[in-house]
Enzyme design. Structure first.
Site, short mmCIF file in Angstrom:
data_model
loop_
_atom_site.label_atom_id
_atom_site.label_comp_id
_atom_site.label_asym_id
_atom_site.label_seq_id
_atom_site.Cartn_x
_atom_site.Cartn_y
_atom_site.Cartn_z
N LYS A 286 0.85 -1.19 0.00
CA LYS A 286 0.00 0.00 0.00
C LYS A 286 0.89 1.24 0.00
O LYS A 286 1.87 1.33 0.74
CB LYS A 286 -0.89 -0.01 1.25
CG LYS A 286 -2.11 0.87 1.17
CD LYS A 286 -3.04 0.59 2.36
CE LYS A 286 -4.29 1.43 2.28
NZ LYS A 286 -5.22 1.14 3.40
N GLU A 372 -19.11 -5.83 10.31
CA GLU A 372 -20.08 -5.13 11.15
C GLU A 372 -21.08 -6.07 11.80
O GLU A 372 -21.50 -5.85 12.95
CB GLU A 372 -20.83 -4.08 10.32
CG GLU A 372 -19.98 -2.91 9.87
CD GLU A 372 -19.20 -3.19 8.58
OE1 GLU A 372 -18.47 -2.29 8.13
OE2 GLU A 372 -19.34 -4.31 8.03
N ARG A 400 -25.42 -2.67 7.49
CA ARG A 400 -24.99 -4.03 7.16
C ARG A 400 -25.29 -5.01 8.29
O ARG A 400 -25.34 -6.22 8.08
CB ARG A 400 -23.48 -4.06 6.89
CG ARG A 400 -23.06 -3.22 5.70
CD ARG A 400 -21.58 -3.41 5.40
NE ARG A 400 -21.42 -3.63 3.98
CZ ARG A 400 -20.49 -4.40 3.42
NH1 ARG A 400 -19.62 -5.02 4.18
NH2 ARG A 400 -20.40 -4.54 2.12
#
Length: 643
Positions: A286, A372, A400
């Site tokens: 990243k 979640e 969610r």
């Protein structure tokens, strides 16, 4: 001012078809130019940087090997797709990213045929890709479907549900696992790269299939032992046992920044005979190729505008602490007094402020990953054992876990505390991140307490109230961005459940606000005085339980009652209407004019929140115009909107 970097190859690429006409020897330079352009563009617009820099070579390789847009590439979490947008006919608009009328910060079907599936959150790509692959099978179309999923997104259960389903089917799906943080398998090296290329090649697959056919004529115990030996040998060197157990052919790991590895393996996978899902494990870094991003702890995941040479971000001077920081500091103070308080986040510790809590209480902070649903039921388990869990999740992402909120928390009356961050409109992230629906979807649940902070002092009181409340679930919502700049209470109060407050008394019009539109309601009352209209302004504080006494009083003592909220239809205004109907205050025996001001019944695109609220008429001008219109003063209402 820096001299613009020349990008001759990228300048000649208007679409992936142009890219595919280049010799492979040019692709490394294309990747470097694409990295430079991505950095420069995001330095102007702000947005997500590190994730895109990590997939530069992968983006080039995918569009080179696959015939997009006829072949489908689905980017899981669209914030890694900025380089993809540059290569797919949108470079001329890339500096409008996340601005009003500009490009979305995520993939968006309405924006381009190269975005076959929109994604503002994570872990949806494999499910969507499998659906597309099955559609291609049913239609007998030779379409390649590629789902690019980051390893963080693999912490969500939906990804495993999709892989489990894919492994049991015969439709052709290519999954690219972009492994940039978790290191779930050994690092890619020369040997693993060689083996990945070998096992993805046609010769190996042909020999393997022939051996399987031959083996079926052998005694079963010999065949099973040979099969397990082959799988063990392959997975010992290359990893991927878990995927193989799900029925997914595993290839990798490979260096995601090395085009000499990426291109032949992607071609092998593209040209594989037979059907069934294939996973290519690609290891990337990243922030790759930009020093400040590589050095940053979060790899410059999300940035403001910045100086390209130094990486220094341009951050506007804060006039007041953010609501998120106020919540975090308040929770830390509460936890210093109460060792039962714990905090839970779903891969958003800094976004929800729980990184602050974690520094103070590392053993009482739990980051469960992008999961979640698990976060909510995990919190329910903690609550069932006497702890006081604060589950901090963005409004849009709590959606969610709605089934878990209903079944695992609300029905069992467990005292989970929901800190609902990013309530209301969020601006540049657009419709996928807007917190428009939480009052509606939480407020309909029996026993659920729903609070909305009008300012940062109220938020501190609500954190304290949530700590004290133990009868069942309780939620408090607050927006993104800075507070209004008022003094915070040294000794927060436990708010009386279901009781609002009146801040300004009048006798003709009443404005009942829920949340941070209160400041605009107070300003509207000042402006209405110039029209000779005496106005009461009240802060509901609670959407549920509703202060029915306050609502009834406002209805009885005023000609007009306006409710104002930064949420969708079906929320606070609907609760008020229901209460007045039950009280017989809307039966036509008295001339009360009731109006509810909510967000429009559309998905709002990305733009500055203040502009979107103004366009939705949820600012002071809009409230004034609504009052005048309700009183039959339409001409003045029209002028008020443009004043």
């Amino acid at each position: 001012m820096t001299t613009p970097t020349k990008t001759p190859l990228l300048d000649a690429i208007q679409s992936p078809a142009d890219l595919r006409r280049l010799p492979e020897s040019d692709l490394a330079q294309v990747a470097q130019e694409l990295r430079t352009e991505t950095i420069d563009a995001v330095s102007v617009t702000g947005g997500h940087l590190g994730a895109g820099l990590g997939v530069i070579e992968l983006t080039v390789a995918l569009h080179y090997v696959f015939n997009t847009p006829d072949d489908r590439i689905i980017w899981d979490v669209g914030h890694q797709a900025y380089p993809h947008k540059i290569l797919t006919e949108r470079r001329d608009r890339i500096r409008t990213l996340r601005k009003g009328e500009g490009l979305s910060g995520f993939t968006k079907r309405a924006e381009s045929p190269y975005d076959p599936f929109g994604a503002g959150h994570s872990s949806t790509s494999i499910s969507a890709g499998l659906g597309m692959a099955v559609a291609a099978t049913l239609a007998d179309k030779p379409t390649n479907v590629v789902a690019v999923i980051g390893d963080g997104a693999m912490s969500a259960g939906m990804a495993y549900e999709a892989m489990n389903n894919a492994g049991a089917m015969h439709s052709r799906l290519i999954i690219i696992l972009n492994d940039n943080e978790m290191s779930i398998a050994p690092p890619a090296g020369a040997l693993s790269s060689y083996l990945a290329r070998l096992v993805s090649g046609g010769t190996y697959r042909t020999v393997r299939e022939a051996a399987k056919q031959l083996g079926r004529h052998l005694p079963k115990f010999i065949y099973d032992r040979a099969r397990k030996t082959e799988e063990f040998a392959r997975n010992f060197w290359a990893g991927g046992t878990m995927f193989e157990e799900l029925g997914i052919y595993y290839v990798g790991p490979i260096d995601g920044h090395n085009l000499d590895q990426l291109l032949p393996i992607l071609k092998n996978v593209r040209d594989m005979e037979g059907r069934g899902p294939v996973l290519v494990h690609v290891v990337t870094q990243k922030g790759k190729g930009y020093g400040p991003a590589e050095a940053a702890k979060d790899k410059h995941h999300a940035v403001n505008t910045f100086d390209v040479l130094t990486g220094t971000q341009v951050k506007p001077k804060a006039n007041a602490p953010t609501y998120t920081r106020v919540f975090a500091d308040a929770l830390v103070k509460e936890a210093q007094q109460d060792d039962k308080i714990v905090a839970i986040t779903a891969a958003m510790p800094s976004g929800t402020g729980l990184d602050v809590f974690e520094k103070a209480f590392p053993d009482r902070t739990f980051d469960v990953g992008i999961a979640e649903q698990h976060a909510v039921t995990f919190a329910a388990g903690l609550a069932s054992e006497g702890f006081k869990p604060f589950c901090a999740i963005y409004s849009t992402f709590l959606q969610r876990a709605y089934d878990q909120v209903v079944h695992d928390v609300a029905i069992q009356k467990l005292p989970v505390r929901f800190a609902v961050d990013r309530a209301g409109l969020v601006g540049a992230d657009g419709a996928t991140h807007a917190g428009s629906f939480d009052v509606s979807y939480l407020g309909i649940l029996p026993g659920m307490v729903v609070m909305a902070a009008a300012d940062e002092a109220e938020l501190v009181h609500m954190v304290h109230t949530a700590v004290a409340y133990s009868e069942g679930p309780i939620a408090f919502r607050f927006p993104r961005g800075e507070g209004v700049g008022i003094e915070l209470p040294e000794h927060p109060e436990v708010l009386t459940l279901g009781k609002g407050r009146i801040l300004r008394e009048g006798n003709k019009v009443a404005i009942l606000s829920l949340g941070t539109r209160l400041a605009e309601a107070l300003k509207a009352a000042e402006d209405l005085a110039a029209y000779g209209i005496s106005t009461t302004v009240a802060d509901a504080r609670f959407a549920k339980p509703l202060d029915v006494d306050l609502v009834s009083r406002l209805a009885r003592n005023h000609e007009v009652l306006i409710t104002v909220e930064e949420g969708s239809v079906g929320g606070f205004g609907s609760f008020v209407t229901q209460a007045l109907l039950e009280k017989g205050l809307l039966d036509g025996r008295r001339p009360l004019k009731l109006r509810s001001m909510v967000l429009p019944d559309i998905f709002l695109d990305h733009d500055k929140p203040e502009k979107l609220y103004a366009e939705s008429h949820l600012d002071a001008k809009g409230i004034v115009a609504k009052v005048l219109e309700t009183l039959g003063r339409e001409d003045e209402a029209a002028r008020a909107l443009i004043a």
